[in-house]
Structure formats: C-alpha cells, structure tokens
Design a protein around this motif. Structure first.
Motif, PDB file in Angstrom:
ATOM      1  N   VAL A 131       0.836  -1.200   0.000  1.00  0.00           N
ATOM      2  CA  VAL A 131       0.000   0.000   0.000  1.00  0.00           C
ATOM      3  C   VAL A 131       0.871   1.250   0.000  1.00  0.00           C
ATOM      4  N   ARG A 132       1.876   1.234   0.852  1.00  0.00           N
ATOM      5  CA  ARG A 132       2.743   2.399   0.972  1.00  0.00           C
ATOM      6  C   ARG A 132       3.518   2.632  -0.326  1.00  0.00           C
ATOM      7  N   GLU A 133       4.050   1.554  -0.867  1.00  0.00           N
ATOM      8  CA  GLU A 133       4.910   1.664  -2.039  1.00  0.00           C
ATOM      9  C   GLU A 133       4.157   2.223  -3.253  1.00  0.00           C
ATOM     10  N   HIS A 134       2.961   1.668  -3.488  1.00  0.00           N
ATOM     11  CA  HIS A 134       2.190   2.114  -4.650  1.00  0.00           C
ATOM     12  C   HIS A 134       1.337   3.344  -4.350  1.00  0.00           C
ATOM     13  N   GLY A 135       1.309   3.755  -3.105  1.00  0.00           N
ATOM     14  CA  GLY A 135       0.418   4.861  -2.756  1.00  0.00           C
ATOM     15  C   GLY A 135      -1.036   4.498  -3.001  1.00  0.00           C
ATOM     16  N   ILE A 136      -1.414   3.305  -2.571  1.00  0.00           N
ATOM     17  CA  ILE A 136      -2.761   2.793  -2.845  1.00  0.00           C
ATOM     18  C   ILE A 136      -3.778   3.379  -1.871  1.00  0.00           C
ATOM     19  N   ALA A 137      -4.857   3.882  -2.416  1.00  0.00           N
ATOM     20  CA  ALA A 137      -5.921   4.455  -1.590  1.00  0.00           C
ATOM     21  C   ALA A 137      -7.174   3.586  -1.629  1.00  0.00           C
ATOM     22  N   ILE A 138      -7.275   2.743  -2.643  1.00  0.00           N
ATOM     23  CA  ILE A 138      -8.499   1.967  -2.863  1.00  0.00           C
ATOM     24  C   ILE A 138      -8.181   0.480  -2.830  1.00  0.00           C
ATOM     25  N   ALA A 139      -8.997  -0.269  -2.105  1.00  0.00           N
ATOM     26  CA  ALA A 139      -8.780  -1.711  -2.009  1.00  0.00           C
ATOM     27  C   ALA A 139     -10.081  -2.460  -2.227  1.00  0.00           C
ATOM     28  N   VAL A 140      -9.940  -3.703  -2.671  1.00  0.00           N
ATOM     29  CA  VAL A 140     -11.096  -4.572  -2.877  1.00  0.00           C
ATOM     30  C   VAL A 140     -10.968  -5.775  -1.957  1.00  0.00           C
ATOM     31  N   ILE A 141     -12.025  -6.071  -1.228  1.00  0.00           N
ATOM     32  CA  ILE A 141     -12.045  -7.263  -0.383  1.00  0.00           C
ATOM     33  C   ILE A 141     -12.854  -8.336  -1.091  1.00  0.00           C
ATOM     34  N   ALA A 142     -12.200  -9.447  -1.398  1.00  0.00           N
ATOM     35  CA  ALA A 142     -12.885 -10.563  -2.069  1.00  0.00           C
ATOM     36  C   ALA A 142     -12.594 -11.849  -1.316  1.00  0.00           C
ATOM     37  N   THR A 143     -12.660 -11.762  -0.016  1.00  0.00           N
ATOM     38  CA  THR A 143     -12.378 -12.905   0.853  1.00  0.00           C
ATOM     39  C   THR A 143     -13.694 -13.521   1.327  1.00  0.00           C
ATOM     40  N   PRO A 144     -13.618 -14.662   2.022  1.00  0.00           N
ATOM     41  CA  PRO A 144     -14.826 -15.142   2.687  1.00  0.00           C
ATOM     42  C   PRO A 144     -15.282 -14.143   3.742  1.00  0.00           C
ATOM     43  N   GLY A 145     -16.518 -14.234   4.129  1.00  0.00           N
ATOM     44  CA  GLY A 145     -17.086 -13.273   5.059  1.00  0.00           C
ATOM     45  C   GLY A 145     -16.353 -13.184   6.383  1.00  0.00           C
ATOM     46  N   GLU A 146     -15.888 -14.305   6.902  1.00  0.00           N
ATOM     47  CA  GLU A 146     -15.262 -14.308   8.217  1.00  0.00           C
ATOM     48  C   GLU A 146     -14.004 -13.457   8.234  1.00  0.00           C
ATOM     49  N   ALA A 147     -13.293 -13.421   7.110  1.00  0.00           N
ATOM     50  CA  ALA A 147     -12.014 -12.723   7.081  1.00  0.00           C
ATOM     51  C   ALA A 147     -12.165 -11.234   6.803  1.00  0.00           C
ATOM     52  N   ALA A 148     -13.356 -10.823   6.396  1.00  0.00           N
ATOM     53  CA  ALA A 148     -13.517  -9.469   5.862  1.00  0.00           C
ATOM     54  C   ALA A 148     -13.146  -8.386   6.873  1.00  0.00           C
ATOM     55  N   GLN A 149     -13.651  -8.484   8.102  1.00  0.00           N
ATOM     56  CA  GLN A 149     -13.399  -7.418   9.063  1.00  0.00           C
ATOM     57  C   GLN A 149     -11.906  -7.288   9.368  1.00  0.00           C
ATOM     58  N   GLY A 150     -11.238  -8.413   9.540  1.00  0.00           N
ATOM     59  CA  GLY A 150      -9.808  -8.370   9.804  1.00  0.00           C
ATOM     60  C   GLY A 150      -9.049  -7.730   8.662  1.00  0.00           C
ATOM     61  N   VAL A 151      -9.409  -8.109   7.458  1.00  0.00           N
ATOM     62  CA  VAL A 151      -8.760  -7.530   6.280  1.00  0.00           C
ATOM     63  C   VAL A 151      -9.022  -6.021   6.217  1.00  0.00           C
ATOM     64  N   ALA A 152     -10.253  -5.647   6.499  1.00  0.00           N
ATOM     65  CA  ALA A 152     -10.583  -4.222   6.455  1.00  0.00           C
ATOM     66  C   ALA A 152      -9.749  -3.452   7.467  1.00  0.00           C
ATOM     67  N   ASP A 153      -9.622  -4.001   8.662  1.00  0.00           N
ATOM     68  CA  ASP A 153      -8.812  -3.334   9.679  1.00  0.00           C
ATOM     69  C   ASP A 153      -7.380  -3.170   9.195  1.00  0.00           C
ATOM     70  N   ALA A 154      -6.843  -4.250   8.625  1.00  0.00           N
ATOM     71  CA  ALA A 154      -5.464  -4.197   8.138  1.00  0.00           C
ATOM     72  C   ALA A 154      -5.322  -3.156   7.033  1.00  0.00           C
ATOM     73  N   LEU A 155      -6.293  -3.115   6.149  1.00  0.00           N
ATOM     74  CA  LEU A 155      -6.252  -2.148   5.049  1.00  0.00           C
ATOM     75  C   LEU A 155      -6.264  -0.723   5.587  1.00  0.00           C
ATOM     76  N   VAL A 156      -7.164  -0.468   6.515  1.00  0.00           N
ATOM     77  CA  VAL A 156      -7.276   0.884   7.062  1.00  0.00           C
ATOM     78  C   VAL A 156      -5.978   1.271   7.761  1.00  0.00           C
ATOM     79  N   SER A 157      -5.446   0.345   8.519  1.00  0.00           N
ATOM     80  CA  SER A 157      -4.233   0.704   9.255  1.00  0.00           C
ATOM     81  C   SER A 157      -3.060   0.859   8.298  1.00  0.00           C
ATOM     82  N   ALA A 158      -3.142   0.239   7.140  1.00  0.00           N
ATOM     83  CA  ALA A 158      -2.075   0.420   6.150  1.00  0.00           C
ATOM     84  C   ALA A 158      -2.223   1.748   5.409  1.00  0.00           C
ATOM     85  N   GLY A 159      -3.396   2.364   5.532  1.00  0.00           N
ATOM     86  CA  GLY A 159      -3.550   3.675   4.917  1.00  0.00           C
ATOM     87  C   GLY A 159      -4.584   3.741   3.810  1.00  0.00           C
ATOM     88  N   VAL A 160      -5.283   2.642   3.566  1.00  0.00           N
ATOM     89  CA  VAL A 160      -6.335   2.645   2.540  1.00  0.00           C
ATOM     90  C   VAL A 160      -7.534   3.451   3.050  1.00  0.00           C
TER      91      VAL A 160
END
Lengths: 218, 218
Positions: A131-160
């Motif tokens: 995220v940092r390297e590419h300066g990514i602001a937008i992300a897509v979550i295409a995981t199973p439902g159980e993983a979604a919240q964790g992934v979202a947290d990680a994305l937000v904390s990475a700067g998305v």
DNA sequence: AGGATTTTGTTCTCACGTTCACAAGCTCTT
DNA sequence: AAGAGCTTGTGAACGTGAGAACAAAATCCT
C-alpha cells in the motif's frame, strides 16, 4: 454523485458512434435516466452545455472524467484471490476506466507466489508495504465473510481510505473511510423476492404496501 | 424491501452464535442499520416480535426466509461463462440462500460442452428449452456489454422475468420484468471519485454541494 | 397484585431526491 | 437584424424514505 460513471460510459459510447454533440434527452436515454435529473446532475459540475445546442460530447466526457479523478490511474489492491478475486483481476473493464490492479494479496500459502492475470500474489504480511509503495488508496475485499473485518482493519491501518467489499459481511471502519458493498447473493435474493411476490399475488392480485417499490424496470 | 436479505443474514449469524432472542437494537447493529428502520421494515411483514422481550431469532428468520421465497430453491441460469460467470458458478454463497445454478449458457463454441463447477455449458440455442424445462424465472447476464441487450431479449422471450445484469450496459426490458444491475467498474469509479474529492479538497477544505453525501461510512 | 421497566409497533415530522415547468440564452432562418 | 425554435439551467412542487418520539403491551420485581 453515483451516476456520473454511468453518464461517462454513455458518453464514451456516443464518442465511439462518432457523435460529437448531444442533447440532454439523448444522453439521458442512453444512460437510462430522466433528462431533468441528468441536467441537474451536470449543472453541479458547471455549465458545460450550450442552450439551444446541447452538450459537446468529447468536452463533457473530459469534464466528467476529471471530476471522477480519471485523469490519473488509481492503483488498487485486491485482497482474496479466490474465484471472484481472480475474475476481478482479469476484468478488462477496469483498465479503460482509470483503475489499475497493482497488487493481489492472499493468506493461502498455496496461492502466494502464483501469478494471476499477470500479477504475482503476495502474502498478507506484505500488505502494508505494498500500500505504501504504490500509494494505494483503494482496495477490494474478495475474501470469505469471516475474514472481511480483519482484512478491512489491516487495510485501514495500512492507509487505505476506500474499500469495495464483496465479502458477505458488514465491515465497520473508522470515520473518513469510504466503504461500498456489493453482495452477489443478496442481489439474487432480491430478485427471488420479487418472483415470490409475483407468484404469491398473481391469484389474489392483492394490494399490500409492497405494490409499488421502484425496482421493477419501466 | 431490499434490506430483508441483510436481516436474514444477520439472523443466521445470531443463530450460529446460539442466540435465541434479540432486540431490534441488537439486530440493527448486526445488520448495520437504524433500529427504528429495522422495526418499521419488520412491521410490514407482520407483528413477529413481543414487546418487552424482542424477537425470537429462529422464528423471525423463518418468516423472512418465507417472505423472500427462500422456502423453495430458485433455479437460475447464468449466461456468459467468462471469468465472472465462472466465479459466480462456483460461488458457495448461493446454495445456502435458496439459489441453485441450474444451467450455464455461452455463445463461444470453445466453451460449449465444457464443465464449469459441475455444470455443462450449453449453447445459446438451448436457452429457451432450458428455461422452460427447469421453470427458470431468474437469470444472470455475465457477458460483455455488447451482447447484453440481445441476451436480455432472448431471456425475456424465453420466459425469464427477473434479470441480474453484470454486463456494463443498460438493458431495457418490457414492463413487468425486473432488472437489477451490478457494475463492477462503476463501483470502483465511485470510490475513485471520493478519493479525487478528498485529495482535491484536502487543502482548501471547501464546501461545495458535495460535502455531505451519505456514502462515506460512519 | 400492581407498578416499574423494557421493547415493540406506529405516528409524526423532516429532509432528501426526483420531477415538472419555466425563464434564460443560443442558433438559424428570413 | 429580428423573430422563431430549441435546449440548457434552475426554481418550485411532489412524493418517498429516514429518524425521532410516543403509546401499547409484555415481563419482572416487590
């Protein structure tokens, strides 16, 4: 407004047909909306039409593209490279609309390192640096439902700051982060619901508060 | 209402957690909506709650499932077996929600006859007989945009009355046929638009008619 | 048993979005 | 050059959906 991309697509179609000028009526028909609504939407961007003539297709197209930030390419990371993630990676409609799939991330060791649509799948641990390297602001979550919240947290904390969520789960994010949700099975369930009502009410022809609900096309 | 499936999912999650009773507050939180809105939505179905107690999770779940027509399985045909069509065919979320992928159809001779997710791809010519045979009311269009309208016409004339359209095109159908549209690139463009405004207005902090627009999550 | 408490079902108000209708303005013809 | 004919931009009405507030009802505690 969420309709701007629709107008943009309609305008692009007109350009392809070699049409250089169009009225709000024409464009509204192509976009499937009411002409007055279209004009009001466009008026928020500025006065890009000429009365008595209409809109210059190419000029308006550029103005909307600029408003949508499509003058630059947006790097996007897709988290979750299952069937849906793979399909999204290969989707051709993105590149022509200013969206570039810059990275793919997955937690499955089987998938990490494999190449999908020309991009190598990276592990979740690399998310922040990607995220940092590419300066990514937008992300897509295409995981199973159980993983979604964790992934979202990680994305937000990475700067998305914008997330498109395909996982069947409600994700909550801090204020200031935009989330859009696309739920494939819910869309079909809504249609099933219409069918259900149709077959249930066909004999009785009952009224009920459900009669008019605006989702049935004109 | 289009929120019923969301409630249904939240209720199923509660069942899985072994919770047998819940208040409108709990359920609204799980579904990500306002409690008053939730109660109003449920009141359209009937009075399935008890004042002072809340809702019986299992009972309410059944009632919503019935309202959605999920007591029966709906056979669905997917037209267009590209990346997206294949991903949809393999999506596990459907079967548990009353959706059964009964048939796959494509126009590409290369794909016809191949097996995707356990279903053999049929040619377009078989569409009508497939629809008739399975009594299919709901179809999914996952073709390129150019083919969408033709496919929709064929589906309608075969007897389909609900269409979920993933193709990037506006399809028009006769009155009485329901169409829902999911456009993947438009969703991302909307997010890009938010990012664009974010970076454009960050310095100025300007007002504009765009300030409040309800799509940024709380 | 009776009141306090909780929670639903409903009513009312409000704000938003959509649509109609008209004035402003541009072009083309005469 | 002046008017006729379109087409945009916008002000005003309309309808719809959302949220707050309240009354009805069921349970719990004393």
């Amino acid at each position: 407004m969420a309709r701007l991309p629709v107008y943009l697509r309609a305008l692009t179609a007109l350009v392809d047909q070699g049409i250089s000028t169009c009225s709000s009526n024409d464009l509204a028909a192509a976009a499937g909306v009411n002409p007055a609504k279209l004009r009001k939407d466009l008026s928020y961007l500025g006065s890009y039409g000429t009365r008595g003539v209409g809109y210059d297709v190419e000029y308006l197209r550029y103005q909307i593209a600029r408003e949508l930030g499509q003058t630059q390419d947006w790097d996007v990371v897709i988290v979750g490279v299952g069937h849906l993630g793979s399909a999204l990676s290969a989707y051709r409609g993105f590149s022509t609309r200013g969206i570039r799939i810059a990275a793919l991330v997955d937690s499955d060791p089987e998938r990490i390192g494999t190449e999908v649509a020309g991009v190598t799948v990276a592990p979740m641990a690399d998310l922040e640096s990607i995220v940092r390297e590419h300066g990514i602001a937008i992300a897509v979550i295409a995981t199973p439902g159980e993983a979604a919240q964790g992934v979202a947290d990680a994305l937000v904390s990475a700067g998305v700051t914008s997330i498109l969520n395909f996982a069947p789960a409600i994700v909550t994010v801090p204020e200031g982060v935009a989330v859009r949700k696309v739920d494939l099975s819910i869309e079909l369930q809504i249609l099933a619901y219409h069918e259900q009502r149709r077959s249930a009410e066909a004999p009785g022809g009952g009224a009920g508060p459900w009669a008019a609900d605006g989702e049935v096309s004109l």
